[in-house]
Design a protein around this motif. Structure first.
Motif, PDB file in Angstrom:
ATOM      1  N   THR A 189       0.851  -1.186   0.000  1.00  0.00           N
ATOM      2  CA  THR A 189       0.000   0.000   0.000  1.00  0.00           C
ATOM      3  C   THR A 189       0.886   1.235   0.000  1.00  0.00           C
ATOM      4  O   THR A 189       1.913   1.268   0.669  1.00  0.00           O
ATOM      5  N   VAL A 190       0.470   2.236  -0.758  1.00  0.00           N
ATOM      6  CA  VAL A 190       1.215   3.489  -0.817  1.00  0.00           C
ATOM      7  C   VAL A 190       0.357   4.578  -0.195  1.00  0.00           C
ATOM      8  O   VAL A 190      -0.819   4.736  -0.542  1.00  0.00           O
ATOM      9  N   TYR A 191       0.964   5.312   0.736  1.00  0.00           N
ATOM     10  CA  TYR A 191       0.276   6.390   1.444  1.00  0.00           C
ATOM     11  C   TYR A 191       0.863   7.735   1.054  1.00  0.00           C
ATOM     12  O   TYR A 191       2.080   7.865   0.891  1.00  0.00           O
ATOM     13  N   LEU A 192       0.008   8.722   0.945  1.00  0.00           N
ATOM     14  CA  LEU A 192       0.467  10.100   0.833  1.00  0.00           C
ATOM     15  C   LEU A 192       0.665  10.595   2.253  1.00  0.00           C
ATOM     16  O   LEU A 192      -0.231  10.484   3.095  1.00  0.00           O
ATOM     17  N   THR A 193       1.865  11.100   2.533  1.00  0.00           N
ATOM     18  CA  THR A 193       2.174  11.591   3.863  1.00  0.00           C
ATOM     19  C   THR A 193       2.755  12.996   3.778  1.00  0.00           C
ATOM     20  O   THR A 193       3.162  13.450   2.710  1.00  0.00           O
ATOM     21  N   ARG A 194       2.773  13.646   4.914  1.00  0.00           N
ATOM     22  CA  ARG A 194       3.415  14.956   5.043  1.00  0.00           C
ATOM     23  C   ARG A 194       4.515  14.818   6.078  1.00  0.00           C
ATOM     24  O   ARG A 194       4.275  14.354   7.187  1.00  0.00           O
ATOM     25  N   HIS A 195       5.734  15.199   5.673  1.00  0.00           N
ATOM     26  CA  HIS A 195       6.841  15.218   6.627  1.00  0.00           C
ATOM     27  C   HIS A 195       6.551  16.376   7.572  1.00  0.00           C
ATOM     28  O   HIS A 195       6.455  17.528   7.158  1.00  0.00           O
ATOM     29  N   ILE A 196       6.388  16.084   8.839  1.00  0.00           N
ATOM     30  CA  ILE A 196       5.933  17.074   9.815  1.00  0.00           C
ATOM     31  C   ILE A 196       6.901  18.238   9.959  1.00  0.00           C
ATOM     32  O   ILE A 196       6.491  19.402   9.978  1.00  0.00           O
TER      33      ILE A 196
ATOM     34  N   LEU B  40       9.547  19.171   7.854  1.00  0.00           N
ATOM     35  CA  LEU B  40       9.865  19.868   6.601  1.00  0.00           C
ATOM     36  C   LEU B  40       8.632  20.400   5.873  1.00  0.00           C
ATOM     37  O   LEU B  40       8.759  21.205   4.955  1.00  0.00           O
ATOM     38  N   ASN B  41       7.445  19.912   6.256  1.00  0.00           N
ATOM     39  CA  ASN B  41       6.189  20.300   5.624  1.00  0.00           C
ATOM     40  C   ASN B  41       6.215  20.053   4.112  1.00  0.00           C
ATOM     41  O   ASN B  41       5.865  20.919   3.309  1.00  0.00           O
ATOM     42  N   VAL B  42       6.663  18.857   3.732  1.00  0.00           N
ATOM     43  CA  VAL B  42       6.670  18.447   2.331  1.00  0.00           C
ATOM     44  C   VAL B  42       5.957  17.105   2.197  1.00  0.00           C
ATOM     45  O   VAL B  42       5.910  16.316   3.145  1.00  0.00           O
ATOM     46  N   LEU B  43       5.391  16.871   1.028  1.00  0.00           N
ATOM     47  CA  LEU B  43       4.683  15.618   0.777  1.00  0.00           C
ATOM     48  C   LEU B  43       5.668  14.519   0.412  1.00  0.00           C
ATOM     49  O   LEU B  43       6.655  14.756  -0.291  1.00  0.00           O
ATOM     50  N   ARG B  44       5.375  13.316   0.885  1.00  0.00           N
ATOM     51  CA  ARG B  44       6.160  12.135   0.561  1.00  0.00           C
ATOM     52  C   ARG B  44       5.192  10.977   0.308  1.00  0.00           C
ATOM     53  O   ARG B  44       4.118  10.908   0.902  1.00  0.00           O
ATOM     54  N   ALA B  45       5.589  10.066  -0.545  1.00  0.00           N
ATOM     55  CA  ALA B  45       4.863   8.811  -0.733  1.00  0.00           C
ATOM     56  C   ALA B  45       5.580   7.763   0.113  1.00  0.00           C
ATOM     57  O   ALA B  45       6.803   7.665   0.080  1.00  0.00           O
ATOM     58  N   VAL B  46       4.815   7.006   0.881  1.00  0.00           N
ATOM     59  CA  VAL B  46       5.399   5.951   1.710  1.00  0.00           C
ATOM     60  C   VAL B  46       4.801   4.618   1.263  1.00  0.00           C
ATOM     61  O   VAL B  46       3.601   4.399   1.391  1.00  0.00           O
ATOM     62  N   LYS B  47       5.663   3.754   0.712  1.00  0.00           N
ATOM     63  CA  LYS B  47       5.252   2.399   0.349  1.00  0.00           C
ATOM     64  C   LYS B  47       5.363   1.536   1.585  1.00  0.00           C
ATOM     65  O   LYS B  47       6.419   1.458   2.209  1.00  0.00           O
ATOM     66  N   CYS B  48       4.278   0.888   1.933  1.00  0.00           N
ATOM     67  CA  CYS B  48       4.237  -0.025   3.080  1.00  0.00           C
ATOM     68  C   CYS B  48       4.179  -1.446   2.521  1.00  0.00           C
ATOM     69  O   CYS B  48       3.179  -1.848   1.928  1.00  0.00           O
ATOM     70  N   ILE B  49       5.263  -2.184   2.687  1.00  0.00           N
ATOM     71  CA  ILE B  49       5.407  -3.501   2.088  1.00  0.00           C
ATOM     72  C   ILE B  49       5.432  -4.553   3.188  1.00  0.00           C
ATOM     73  O   ILE B  49       6.309  -4.531   4.049  1.00  0.00           O
ATOM     74  N   ASN B  50       4.475  -5.462   3.146  1.00  0.00           N
ATOM     75  CA  ASN B  50       4.401  -6.529   4.139  1.00  0.00           C
ATOM     76  C   ASN B  50       5.520  -7.529   3.877  1.00  0.00           C
ATOM     77  O   ASN B  50       5.588  -8.118   2.800  1.00  0.00           O
ATOM     78  N   ILE B  51       6.392  -7.737   4.850  1.00  0.00           N
ATOM     79  CA  ILE B  51       7.553  -8.598   4.634  1.00  0.00           C
ATOM     80  C   ILE B  51       7.188 -10.082   4.597  1.00  0.00           C
ATOM     81  O   ILE B  51       7.961 -10.892   4.118  1.00  0.00           O
ATOM     82  N   TYR B  52       6.000 -10.437   5.061  1.00  0.00           N
ATOM     83  CA  TYR B  52       5.584 -11.836   5.021  1.00  0.00           C
ATOM     84  C   TYR B  52       4.937 -12.200   3.696  1.00  0.00           C
ATOM     85  O   TYR B  52       4.825 -13.363   3.360  1.00  0.00           O
TER      86      TYR B  52
END
Length: 136
Positions: free
Chosen positions: A50-57, A59-71
């Motif tokens: 799953t990929v989330y749109l996040t805000r770096h608290i 720096l106040n910039v947008l980042r995409a965070v890929k959440c990859i289940n290791i199992y």
């Protein structure tokens, strides 16, 4: 290599608007990852995670965070992708800023690039395979 290239392309743009439960974790708007990334929304889901749109608290910039289940996925693929991306610079390829890992997930923190994914572009414009490869 094909899997890595497909994952790189898939981060170019995202499907918007729903909440996803991945590997027992449920991230919602306002949740904080690693004391610095505020979840804004789910950008997309796929075989890799799953990929989330996040805000770096800070720096106040947008980042995409890929959440990859290791199992459910090969961890080596995520690390290889990051290793390849760290040295590439192109407007359609996200910059890798960081990788985090906990007991169940790998998190790849990437540049957020607005726009359509290659899959969306193919679907909307009915692109032939040759043109899709050219865009990729």
């Amino acid at each position: 290599k094909k899997e890595i290239i497909n994952n790189i392309i898939s981060t170019r743009g995202y499907i918007l608007g729903h909440t996803e439960v991945t590997g027992g974790y449920r991230y919602r708007t306002g949740d904080i990852l690693f004391d610095r990334y505020e979840i804004l929304k789910v950008l997309g889901t796929g075989a890799f995670g799953t990929v989330y749109l996040t805000r770096h608290i800070t720096l106040n910039v947008l980042r995409a965070v890929k959440c990859i289940n290791i199992y459910q996925n090969n961890c080596d693929t995520a690390y290889r992708e990051a290793d390849i991306l760290k040295n590439l610079r192109h407007p359609s390829i996200p910059i890798i800023y960081d990788i985090e890992q906990d007991s169940e997930h790998i998190y790849v923190i990437e540049e957020y690039i607005e726009g359509m994914s290659l899959t969306q572009l193919i679907s909307q414009q009915k692109l032939c395979a040759g043109k899709a490869v050219e865009y990729a």
